[in-house]
Design a protein around this motif. Structure first.
Motif, PDB file in Angstrom:
ATOM      1  N   GLY A  86     120.161  70.744  98.953  1.00 50.39           N
ATOM      2  CA  GLY A  86     121.622  70.606  98.926  1.00 50.39           C
ATOM      3  C   GLY A  86     122.273  71.887  99.398  1.00 50.39           C
ATOM      4  O   GLY A  86     121.882  72.977  98.966  1.00 50.39           O
ATOM      5  N   GLY A 103     128.110  70.908 102.148  1.00 54.16           N
ATOM      6  CA  GLY A 103     128.460  70.021 101.034  1.00 54.16           C
ATOM      7  C   GLY A 103     129.908  69.574 101.126  1.00 54.16           C
ATOM      8  O   GLY A 103     130.438  69.357 102.220  1.00 54.16           O
ATOM      9  N   GLU A 130     119.072  69.812 103.528  1.00 58.51           N
ATOM     10  CA  GLU A 130     120.364  69.121 103.384  1.00 58.51           C
ATOM     11  C   GLU A 130     120.263  67.703 103.942  1.00 58.51           C
ATOM     12  O   GLU A 130     119.777  67.489 105.047  1.00 58.51           O
ATOM     13  N   GLY A 182     125.712  72.617  99.362  1.00 56.95           N
ATOM     14  CA  GLY A 182     127.077  72.861  98.887  1.00 56.95           C
ATOM     15  C   GLY A 182     127.165  74.278  98.338  1.00 56.95           C
ATOM     16  O   GLY A 182     126.217  75.067  98.471  1.00 56.95           O
TER      17      GLY A 182
END
Ligand code: FAD
Ligand code: SF4
Length: 458
Positions: free
Chosen positions: A145, A175, A168, A147
């Motif tokens: 991820g 994100g 990702e 973000g």
């Protein structure tokens, strides 16, 4: 010292102009304005503003440096605690954090801490000061991820010499900063700049990589990653479950914003399909609802926000509500949709709403909205955008045996991000549910420290 009770005004695009374009609304301070605003700071010994900052940034310290014209030193001070100052300066809810506790706010407006942070970060980026690449320690960590939680965890680990790869699911990193928050509040070039800064530190970013689908934690470990951080956010939208919600023209705010922001549906000639509505209804009263409403205005719609409580309970930032109103968004408060009306071909033609009143406070402390007897009204609409909140995606929970989760699907982790799996850490919205950029960033940083400690002792 500047004794003005008011903040130095932030230059903004006028509402009539900005409602027709996706350019940034707030234009940022220049040097003279930043120094004028910094001169309002009293350098309080008790530092109440710092107590209101979730990552404890040395606010009086960096503002004092601005007063002396030492802008690069001010940037260094901020970046000791925040790895995304240009982002935080723009989107942090400062009025509920640092600025809420600012002494100047007692007899006027607080010091514009967010605006000053943004000024310092933008100036640093313009100067293009190169990052120093840390000495590698030969140990690999995977971050899932990209973000704010994942990026801050990756940055913190890279600075400590770890070889970090960020995986990702989408084709672009960032994100919600990239796919959710609209261009007019957070230009994508700023997020891209922060991602580039991480690459300069040696962080690798692999896009189109979906944990729980295209790879799993066991495979990461088999590939030599000694620890894993899960920063997968809370991107699963909620719906009301009312009649007509599956009709053509009903979107979750996340989908609508993703199509417009990330997939650039607003650009002339874009091939991304999106609803170009004449009349849009946005359901909800938070920041996401304001972003969806203001985006729909720019896409050419007449927009009404329907919210079931009163203005006093609107969860969105006051500034966002003000900007939305200036741009022509109408608010139907104390109203709740009961049915989406459709034509014979399942296209949205309107929203049936009940009128509400406020009853006793509920578990959140806010007065519970109660439907009024009789009454109700219909809003004409060819597009409905549901901005009712989100929860963590159940994909990882389903795929990773032994990963404990809470009742709302959130990954169970302690204050340092340790999960039920050895060597697996988590943080940000994936753990807390939908929260804020600065809290996600703080969680990523804390987890990075815990990962470092875990690997040192391994
Ligand atoms: P996210 O930002 O959601 O990032 C998670 C990333 O993980 C995403 O890129 C996702 O694609 C990826 N991912 C998910 N599952 C997988 C998987 N299985 N494999 C690989 N990758 C995966 N906060 C503020 O402070 N101020 C604001 O003004 C503000 N406005 C907002 C506006 C909108 C429209 C939204 C939706 C949120 C807003 N927020 C705001 C909230 C804030 O953006 C979030 O709290 C924050 O982004 C959470 O960070 P995160 O890193 O935990 O998750
Ligand atoms: Fe400056 Fe306000 Fe912080 Fe005092 S509380 S140091 S005036 S920013």
């Amino acid at each position: 010292m500047n004794l003005s009770p008011n903040k130095t005004p932030m230059p903004v695009q006028p509402p009539e102009e900005r409602r027709k374009n996706f350019g940034e609304v707030a234009l940022g301070y220049g040097e003279a304005q930043a120094m004028e605003e910094a001169a309002r700071c009293l350098s309080c010994k008790g530092r109440p503003c710092v107590g209101g900052c979730p990552v404890g940034t040395d606010i009086p310290g960096f503002i004092a440096l601005i007063k002396e014209g030492k802008f690069e030193e001010a940037y260094e001070t901020i970046s000791r605690t925040s790895c995304l100052p240009a982002v935080c300066g723009r989107v942090c809810p400062q009025e509920n954090q640092c600025e809420k506790y600012c002494v100047r706010g007692k007899k006027g407006e607080p010091v514009g801490i967010g605006a000053l942070e943004r000024f310092v970060a933008d100036l640093h980026a313009e100067r293009g000061v190169p990052a120093e690449k840390p000495q590698p320690n030969g140990r690999r960590v995977a971050v899932v991820g990209s973000g704010p939680a994942g990026l801050s965890c990756a940055g913190e680990l890279a600075k400590r010499g770890y070889e970090v790869t960020v995986f990702e699911a989408l084709h672009v990193a960032g994100g919600v900063l990239t796919y959710g928050i609209p261009e007019f509040r957070l230009p994508k070039k700023i997020v891209a700049r922060e991602v580039e800064a991480l690459r300069a530190l040696g962080v690798k970013i692999e896009t189109n990589a979906v944990a729980g689908k295209t790879f799993g934690i066991a495979e990461l470990k088999a590939e030599g990653f000694e620890a894993v951080f899960l920063g997968t956010g809370a991107g699963l939208p909620k719906f009301m479950g009312i009649k007509g919600e599956n009709a053509k023209g009903v979107f979750s705010a996340n989908e609508y914003l993703t199509r417009v922001n990330l997939m650039k549906a607003y650009e002339e000639g874009s091939e991304t399909p999106v609803c170009r509505a004449k009349k849009a209804v946005v359901v909800g009263g938070g920041n996401v609802a304001m972003d969806a409403a203001r985006t729909a205005v720019r896409m050419g719609a007449e927009v009404t926000v329907v919210y079931r409580r009163s203005r006093a309970e609107l969860p969105a930032r006051g500034e966002e509500v003000r900007h939305a109103e200036e741009e022509g968004v109408c608010f139907r408060l104390l109203a709740n949709p009961t049915e989406i009306l459709t034509d014979g071909e399942e296209n949205v033609i309107g929203v049936k709403c009940a009128e509400m009143t406020l009853g006793e406070p509920d578990a959140s402390g806010r007065r519970r909205p109660v439907e009024k007897e009789g009454g109700g009204f219909v809003l004409e609409a060819d597009c409905v955008i549901m901005a009712l909140g989100t929860s963590p995606n159940p994909l990882l929970k389903r795929a990773e045996e032994g990963l404990s989760t809470g009742p709302r699907g959130e990954i169970a982790a302690d204050g340092e991000g340790r999960t039920s799996l050895d060597g697996v850490f988590a943080g940000g919205d994936a753990v807390t549910g939908s929260a804020t950029v600065i809290l996600a960033m703080g969680a990523g940083k804390r987890a990075a420290r815990a990962i470092d400690e875990y690997l040192q002792n391994k």
